[in-house]
Design an enzyme around this catalytic site. Structure first.
Site, PDB file in Angstrom:
ATOM      1  N   ARG A 294      30.092 -15.065 -43.533  1.00 29.62           N
ATOM      2  CA  ARG A 294      31.242 -14.434 -42.874  1.00 29.62           C
ATOM      3  C   ARG A 294      31.343 -12.953 -43.213  1.00 29.62           C
ATOM      4  O   ARG A 294      31.672 -12.127 -42.350  1.00 29.62           O
ATOM      5  CB  ARG A 294      32.520 -15.182 -43.247  1.00 29.62           C
ATOM      6  CG  ARG A 294      32.622 -16.512 -42.535  1.00 29.62           C
ATOM      7  CD  ARG A 294      33.786 -17.360 -42.978  1.00 29.62           C
ATOM      8  NE  ARG A 294      33.916 -18.537 -42.098  1.00 29.62           N
ATOM      9  CZ  ARG A 294      34.787 -19.511 -42.249  1.00 29.62           C
ATOM     10  NH1 ARG A 294      35.651 -19.470 -43.275  1.00 29.62           N
ATOM     11  NH2 ARG A 294      34.824 -20.520 -41.409  1.00 29.62           N
ATOM     12  N   TYR A 433      31.064 -16.836 -33.831  1.00 32.25           N
ATOM     13  CA  TYR A 433      30.369 -17.733 -34.758  1.00 32.25           C
ATOM     14  C   TYR A 433      30.764 -17.497 -36.214  1.00 32.25           C
ATOM     15  O   TYR A 433      31.443 -16.533 -36.541  1.00 32.25           O
ATOM     16  CB  TYR A 433      28.858 -17.734 -34.571  1.00 32.25           C
ATOM     17  CG  TYR A 433      28.073 -16.453 -34.713  1.00 32.25           C
ATOM     18  CD1 TYR A 433      28.555 -15.322 -35.356  1.00 32.25           C
ATOM     19  CD2 TYR A 433      26.779 -16.396 -34.197  1.00 32.25           C
ATOM     20  CE1 TYR A 433      27.792 -14.196 -35.473  1.00 32.25           C
ATOM     21  CE2 TYR A 433      25.992 -15.262 -34.322  1.00 32.25           C
ATOM     22  CZ  TYR A 433      26.501 -14.163 -34.953  1.00 32.25           C
ATOM     23  OH  TYR A 433      25.733 -13.039 -35.071  1.00 32.25           O
ATOM     24  N   GLU A 434      30.340 -18.443 -37.059  1.00 32.50           N
ATOM     25  CA  GLU A 434      30.743 -18.503 -38.473  1.00 32.50           C
ATOM     26  C   GLU A 434      32.261 -18.616 -38.625  1.00 32.50           C
ATOM     27  O   GLU A 434      32.857 -18.070 -39.568  1.00 32.50           O
ATOM     28  CB  GLU A 434      30.220 -17.287 -39.248  1.00 32.50           C
ATOM     29  CG  GLU A 434      28.719 -17.166 -39.274  1.00 32.50           C
ATOM     30  CD  GLU A 434      28.017 -18.400 -39.822  1.00 32.50           C
ATOM     31  OE1 GLU A 434      28.638 -19.162 -40.583  1.00 32.50           O
ATOM     32  OE2 GLU A 434      26.844 -18.604 -39.475  1.00 32.50           O
ATOM     33  N   GLY A 435      32.895 -19.314 -37.717  1.00 32.46           N
ATOM     34  CA  GLY A 435      34.345 -19.454 -37.728  1.00 32.46           C
ATOM     35  C   GLY A 435      34.959 -18.395 -36.842  1.00 32.46           C
ATOM     36  O   GLY A 435      34.865 -17.198 -37.142  1.00 32.46           O
TER      37      GLY A 435
END
Length: 589
Positions: A294, A433-435
């Site tokens: 992140r 992406y990645e949350g």
């Protein structure tokens, strides 16, 4: 479509916004001298611009291809990846005890930004490899570490994370991939994963997948998910590669951007895997990987924004349209005030986001290396607080700056040949992406802010006040015109304090309704403070670039920091601003 990494900007922030001397005072980083860091940045800049950047356009125009059970990378990627591994760039910030160079992560923020900007699609592979190696180092057995870690540290073997399924995205509770205990220390995995970045390719000799799956007797939801290590090829006792494991890519996504990054649908058909960490604790293990990722997705946003900015600046220096307000016929559009405004907006936002990224990494370094337990604990809390902020703000900044870059190009920005459109397309994935960034805001207000009663944020606010006082007392304040900066920061800190109190007292619905405005408020104030700090420290050291940075700080004070007050109004409005409008009439009045 050349790219020249902004070494001066990075070095200025490393020298004056980040407390590198505090890191160098720690035994783990005592060899990270200013000279070494400068040499590393220079080497990374040359490698990125000369080796990786030339692959960017080909990767966009000639995406990876699935042929049978194997993926072939875009033209030039395999050769560039080999050079990347041979240059030791994967090892930069990895601890020395597992084969890395042991430099601070804050240095890798700068070097990775260069790599992502040169080719964002390419940079995803080493990013995921680093994060996967970190999870293996933290949670896997010594036996698994001995087999896989050393070659992942060098990048000879790459890594991938297999989380998402058609019914399980941001909420991983519904994961259905099944794991069956084989009774010999291994597990058999069966299921399908989607959106697997660099899930298969021909750049590395082996690909180590970390896969979330569920054992038959595990509880429902996220509490019943375990993590497994699945190599593409088994590893023989002598370290050589053996037979292929029973999983393969069965499709590649056709995407808006990052065309050179193979986004795979992976089918696990009785694949052999090894448990990482404890049974039913897979999500906790995976977050070790995701938290680092992140941070670097936020860096990706800054990187693609920087690439877009440089392209826009080059175009503004060449394109002739009209006569600039203080220019002559034939002068380029750079002289038009609105073009200058757009360029300064791009550059200032990028510098602020870059400063937050470096501060996040520096906190991570301090948490990892400090021998003082209280210092390490405080630094870890700072890292946790800043991670969702930089992931969201950095990636949103990338999209915003890339969009402005298209605007600077005018009509030429809307066609592919200038590359401006690719920057915009590539940037758009980072907030997802990645949350998703909405998830980051939820994480900030739901966990990072409220779990300690706001103590970590209150300590950060006190640090921001110290920066304000430092600037007000600086002997260079008048010379550099910092009064506007300090006045704007004062209002920003007040807005942040007020908003923090509101969120801490709010119920879940109210807090979640204002989570994104609150995150953006935080970013506006924090970025402005960090830029101001770098100006004051730069002036103290006599850095010749201080005056230029002061100009950016002043622009931030009048154009970006005041956004905190608008965000505060949203926080004060609460959930009613979202829910007063009838749901039944969302489609039409």
């Amino acid at each position: 479509m050349t790219f020249h990494p902004p070494q001066k900007a990075m070095q200025f922030l490393l020298s004056h916004s980040v407390d590198m001397e505090a890191l160098r005072a720690l035994p783990q980083f005592e060899d990270a001298s200013q000279e070494l860091v400068s040499d590393v940045l220079a080497g990374a800049a040359a490698f990125s611009s000369d080796v990786i950047a030339p692959t960017n356009w080909d990767g966009d125009q000639s995406p990876a291809q699935l042929k049978g059970d194997d993926v072939t990378a875009s033209p030039g990627f395999k050769e560039a990846y080999k050079a990347f591994v041979e240059g030791g760039w994967q090892t930069l910030a990895t601890p020395e005890d597992i084969g890395g160079m042991g430099l601070p992560s804050v240095v890798s923020v700068a070097t990775n930004e260069m790599i992502y900007a040169s080719n964002m699609s390419f940079g995803l592979c080493p990013m995921l490899t680093s994060s996967a190696a970190k999870a293996i180092h933290a949670h896997a057995s010594k036996e698994l570490q001995e087999i896989y870690l050393s070659k992942m540290v060098t990048g000879e073997w790459s890594g991938a994370m297999c989380l998402t399924e058609p019914q399980a995205g941001s909420d991983l509770g519904p994961v259905r991939t099944k794991a069956t205990d084989n009774g010999d220390g291994t597990y058999s995995l069966k299921g399908q994963k989607i959106y697997i970045t660099w899930g298969d390719h021909d750049c590395a000799d082996n690909i180590i997948h970390l896969v979330l799956a569920r054992l038959p007797d595990s509880p429902e939801g996220s509490r019943g998910i375990s993590l497994f290590l699945c190599p593409k090829y088994f590893v023989n006792e002598d370290g050589s590669l053996g037979e292929r494991n029973k999983f393969k890519p069965i499709g590649l996504e056709h995407k808006l951007g990052i065309h050179g990054s193979p986004t795979c649908t992976m089918e696990f058909d009785g694949a052999t895997g090894w448990l990482v960490g404890e049974v039913n604790r897979g999500l906790a293990c995976m977050f070790t990987m995701m938290n680092e990722a992140r941070l670097f997705v936020g860096v990706q946003g800054v990187a693609i924004g920087e690439r877009a900015y440089q392209a826009a600046l080059d175009y503004a220096n060449e394109r002739v349209q009209g006569v600039p307000i203080e220019g002559e016929a034939g002068d380029p559009i750079l002289g038009h005030p609105d073009v200058r405004r757009m360029l300064l907006e791009m550059k200032t936002r990028l510098m602020g986001a870059r400063a937050i990224a470096m501060a996040t990494a520096a906190a991570s370094d301090l948490a990892f290396a400090s021998q003082d337990a209280d210092v390490a604990k405080t630094a870890h809390a700072r890292e946790a607080l800043l991670t969702p902020i930089i992931k969201s703000y950095g990636s949103d900044t990338g999209v915003q700056v890339a969009s402005i870059g298209v605007q600077v190009h005018g009509g030429m920005g809307f066609v592919e040949e200038t590359g401006a459109a690719q920057h915009y397309r590539d940037a758009r994935i980072a907030p997802i992406y990645e949350g998703t960034n909405g998830i980051q805001a939820i994480d900030l207000v739901g966990r990072k802010l409220r779990r300690d009663g706001g103590e970590a944020m209150k300590r950060l606010i006190e640090d921001l006040k110290q920066i304000q006082s430092l600037a007000e007392g600086s002997s260079s304040a008048d010379k550099l015109g910092l009064s506007q900066c300090t006045a704007s920061l004062t209002k920003g800190i007040e807005a942040l304090s007020t908003a923090t109190d509101i969120v801490l007292k709010a119920d879940d619905k109210e807090a979640l309704s204002v989570a994104m405005p609150y995150l953006n408020l935080c970013a506006s104030v924090i970025s402005g403070a960090f830029l101001l700090k770098s100006v004051v420290k730069g002036a103290e050291s006599g850095d010749e670039l201080t005056a230029s940075m002061a100009s950016l700080a002043r622009y931030h004070a009048v154009a970006i920091l005041p956004e905190a007050n608008a965000a505060l109004a949203q926080v004060q409005a609460g959930a009613s601003a979202l829910f007063d409008f009838p749901e039944s009439q969302l489609a039409d009045l």
